[in-house]
Design an enzyme around this catalytic site. Structure first.
Site, PDB file in Angstrom:
ATOM      1  CE  LYS A  27      34.711  49.741  22.730  1.00 24.70           C
ATOM      2  NZ  LYS A  27      33.631  49.162  23.548  1.00 24.70           N
ATOM      3  CD  GLU A  83      36.265  47.090  33.878  1.00 22.81           C
ATOM      4  OE1 GLU A  83      37.215  47.666  34.453  1.00 22.81           O
ATOM      5  OE2 GLU A  83      36.313  46.744  32.677  1.00 22.81           O
ATOM      6  CE  LYS A  95      40.418  54.758  33.544  1.00 25.66           C
ATOM      7  NZ  LYS A  95      39.992  54.204  32.239  1.00 25.66           N
ATOM      8  CD  GLU A 112      46.402  53.785  33.290  1.00 28.44           C
ATOM      9  OE1 GLU A 112      45.914  53.768  34.436  1.00 28.44           O
ATOM     10  OE2 GLU A 112      45.744  54.050  32.257  1.00 28.44           O
ATOM     11  CG  HIS A 146      50.933  24.915  51.062  1.00 26.91           C
ATOM     12  ND1 HIS A 146      51.399  24.155  52.116  1.00 26.91           N
ATOM     13  CD2 HIS A 146      50.613  24.035  50.078  1.00 26.91           C
ATOM     14  CE1 HIS A 146      51.378  22.869  51.781  1.00 26.91           C
ATOM     15  NE2 HIS A 146      50.905  22.773  50.556  1.00 26.91           N
ATOM     16  N   GLY A 180      35.825  46.034  26.394  1.00 28.18           N
ATOM     17  CA  GLY A 180      37.254  45.763  26.539  1.00 28.18           C
ATOM     18  C   GLY A 180      37.553  44.436  27.210  1.00 28.18           C
ATOM     19  NE  ARG A 181      33.196  44.034  31.956  1.00 30.89           N
ATOM     20  CZ  ARG A 181      32.810  45.294  31.744  1.00 30.89           C
ATOM     21  NH1 ARG A 181      33.694  46.204  31.390  1.00 30.89           N
ATOM     22  NH2 ARG A 181      31.542  45.645  31.875  1.00 30.89           N
TER      23      ARG A 181
END
Length: 496
Positions: free
Chosen positions: A171, A318, A460, A177, A348, A232-233
Site C-alpha cells: 500500500k 491487528e 519498526k 521487507e 492430534h 491492508g488486511r
C-alpha cells in the site's frame, strides 16, 4: 457439566446458504434478547450504515473503511466526500481482466508482499487449488513475504527468470521487507541475463503510492492502484487479489467478489437477530463477559482452509488488539488471541488443552457439506471428517464424568458451527467477508477503531538503529535512548 443447550430454531441462522448454529454457545433466548439490546445501545446498527455509506469511521486516520466498495459488483454509487469511487474501482477490474487475457508463456509469478498484501491472496490461491474441476493457468504462484532469505532462495531455485512475472504489493511502497525482497528479485533477474526492458516488462505493482512504485522502476502501465480508504488486511478484494485472477481466471475472481458482496448485503440489510456477523460477534462478547476468555480457536474441517486461521489472526488481532477505545479510554475487552489449523489434524495437536485445560476457549467449527475431491474414497473420508467435527463439538459442550479424575471432561466449552454448502470462489469470498464484518461488529461493540494499527509501528522504528549497530560489526555497543542495555548486550553478542 454440560452447557444449557438451546436447540430451538432461533439458534440456527442462514444467509446465502451458509448456516450458523449457535446451540452450543450456552446462551438462552432471554440472554440473546439482552445481547441484541446491548448491540443496539452500542449504536451497532448506525455503525453498519455509516461504514457502507463511506463515513469516516476510521477516526484516528480520518478516513472511511470502504473495502466493501471493492466487491460492489452492482456498481451502486459509493460516495466519498461527494465523489463516486465505483468508476475507479471498475476501471481496475477491467485492467485485471485485460491482464489475464494478455499473459502468455508465463511459467512463474512471484508475488511480493507481507501482512495484508500476502495473507489474503495466499489463502485464496491455496484454497481454490482444492476445488474440483477449477480451471488453472498452470503457472507456479510463489509468495515472498519474509525478509529471511530462506524463502527467497527456495523460490529462486524453482522459478525460470526469463518467463517470470513479479507483482510487488504494498500500500505504501515503503514496507522494508517488501522493498528489499523486490530489490533482490530484480538483482536475480539481472544476474539471470534479463535485459533492462525485459525486467521492466516483468515488474508489476499494486500500491496506493504510485510515485514510489514508478521511482522503483515499475512502468506506469503496470501499476494497479488502490486507495487509502482500503486497509491492508482488507485489501484482497483489490488488485492485491491479482494472483487469484491470473491463476484461475477473471470470472473466478468475480465469483470471489460476488460471494463477499452477497455477505455484505446480508450484513447491511438483515436485522440484528438474523445477522450472521452480528450473531457471531455477540456470542464471542458473551463468552468474554461470562468466562473472561482470552483466546478462541477457528478450526476449519477442510484442508483447503488451512491458511484461513493465519489470515484471521491478522484480521482480528491487528484490527481489535487495542487497550484503549476510540476516545482514548481503557477498554474492558478487546481481541482475544486467535489460533487454529485444519481439523482433524488439530485434534492430534492442541485439542487436549481445549477439552481438559483450565481455560475455556471457544471454537468456531467450520465445515463444508461437499467433499473437496472427486477421489473414489472422497465420500467415505468426508463422512468421517464431518463426524469428527460434530463429535468434538458435542464432547466439548457436554463433557464426561468418570471415577478417574484424569478421564473427566469438564464440558461447558462453547462453540459455533459454521456450515458452507461447498467450497468454491463464491463461498470463500462469503466466508472471508463474514469474518471481516464480524470483526468490524466487535470493534463497534467494544468502541474500538478496527481500521488502524499503530501498535505495529514502534518496533519498526526501533529496528533501524539496531540494524545500523549490527551493520557496524562493533562489539562494544553501549545502551542509548534508542537501544536499551539488554538489547545492547544482545547486539554485542551477535557482533562478537
Amino acid at each position: 457439566m454440560s452447557l444449557p443447550v438451546n436447540t430451538s430454531p432461533q439458534n440456527k441462522h442462514s444467509a446465502i446458504d451458509i448456516v450458523l448454529d449457535t446451540a452450543y454457545q450456552g446462551i438462552n433466548e432471554g440472554t440473546w434478547k439482552e445481547l441484541f439490546t446491548t448491540a443496539r445501545q452500542s449504536g451497532l446498527e448506525q455503525f453498519i450504515q455509516d461504514m457502507f455509506a463511506g463515513k469516516h469511521i476510521n477516526n484516528s486516520e480520518d478516513r472511511p473503511a470502504l473495502h466493501s466498495a471493492l466487491r460492489n459488483l452492482t456498481k451502486t454509487p459509493v460516495l466519498i466526500n461527494g465523489v463516486d469511487v465505483m468508476p475507479a474501482v471498475a476501471g481496475v477490474w477491467h485492467r485485471i481482466e485485460a491482464l489475464c487475457d494478455k499473459w502468455v508463456g508465463v511459467t512463474d509469478v512471484i508475488h511480493i508482499g507481507i501482512g495484508g498484501s500476502d495473507f489474503g491472496p495466499r489463502l485464496a490461491i491455496e484454497a481454490l487449488a482444492h476445488v474440483s474441476g477449477i480451471k488453472s493457468r498452470g503457472m507456479r504462484m510463489h509468495f515472498l513475504a519474509n525478509i529471511d532469505t530462506a524463502e527467497l532462495a527456495l523460490i529462486l531455485a524453482r522459478a525460470q527468470a526469463h518467463s517470470t512475472k513479479v507483482i510487488i504489493a504494498s500500500k505504501s511502497f515503503t514496507t522494508l521487507e517488501t522493498t528489499m525482497n523486490a530489490k533482490a528479485i530484480v538483482a536475480w533477474l539481472k544476474e539471470s541475463g534479463c535485459t533492462k526492458s525485459q525486467i521492466s516488462d516483468s515488474l508489476y505493482a499494486v500500491s496506493a503510492n504510485i510515485p514510489a512504485a514508478k521511482e522503483f522502476g515499475v512502468a506506469e502501465d503496470n501499476i494497479f492502484p488502490f486507495w487509502d480508504w482500503v486497509g491492508g488486511r482488507y485489501s484482497v478484494w483489490s488488485a492485491v487479489g491479482l494472483p487469484i485472477a491470473l491463476q484461475y481466471g477473471f470470472e473466478t475472481f468475480k465469483q470471489f467478489l460476488a460471494g463477499a458482496e452477497a455477505m455484505d448485503l446480508h450484513f447491511k440489510n438483515a436485522p440484528l437477530e438474523d445477522n450472521l456477523p452480528v450473531i457471531m460477534a455477540l456470542s464471542l462478547l458473551y463468552q468474554q463477559d461470562k468466562h473472561d476468555i482470552k483466546a478462541y480457536a477457528a478450526i476449519p474441517y477442510a484442508d483447503a482452509l488451512d491458511w484461513f486461521p493465519k489470515w484471521l489472526q491478522q484480521l482480528d488481532m491487528e484490527s481489535n488488539g487495542k487497550s484503549v477505545d476510540r476516545n482514548g479510554k481503557p477498554v474492558k475487552h478487546s481481541s482475544p488471541v486467535v489460533f487454529g489449523s485444519a481439523g482433524s489434524n488439530a485434534q492430534h495437536s492442541y485439542f487436549q488443552l481445549l477439552h481438559q485445560g483450565t481455560e475455556i476457549i471457544p471454537i468456531d467449527f467450520i465445515a463444508v457439506r461437499e467433499p473437496m475431491s472427486d477421489r473414489p474414497e472422497a465420500v467415505a473420508h468426508h463422512r468421517i471428517l464431518l463426524s469428527n467435527c460434530l463429535a468434538q463439538a458435542q464432547a466439548l459442550a457436554n463433557g464426561k464424568d468418570d471415577s478417574n479424575p484424569n478421564n473427566v471432561y469438564p464440558g461447558k466449552r462453547p462453540s459455533n458451527l459454521l456450515l458452507l454448502p461447498k467450497l468454491n470462489a463464491f463461498y470463500l469470498g462469503a466466508l472471508l467477508a463474514l469474518y471481516e464484518n464480524r470483526t468490524a461488529s466487535l470493534g463497534a461493540l467494544w468502541n474500538i477503531n478496527s481500521f488502524d494499527q499503530p501498535g505495529v509501528e514502534y518496533g519498526k522504528v526501533l529496528a533501524k538503529p539496531i540494524e545500523k549497530a549490527l551493520a557496524s560489526h562493533q562489539n562494544d555497543i553501549a545502551s542509548s535512548t534508542d537501544i536499551d542495555a539488554v538489547t545492547a548486550t544482545r547486539i554485542n553478542l551477535l557482533n562478537s
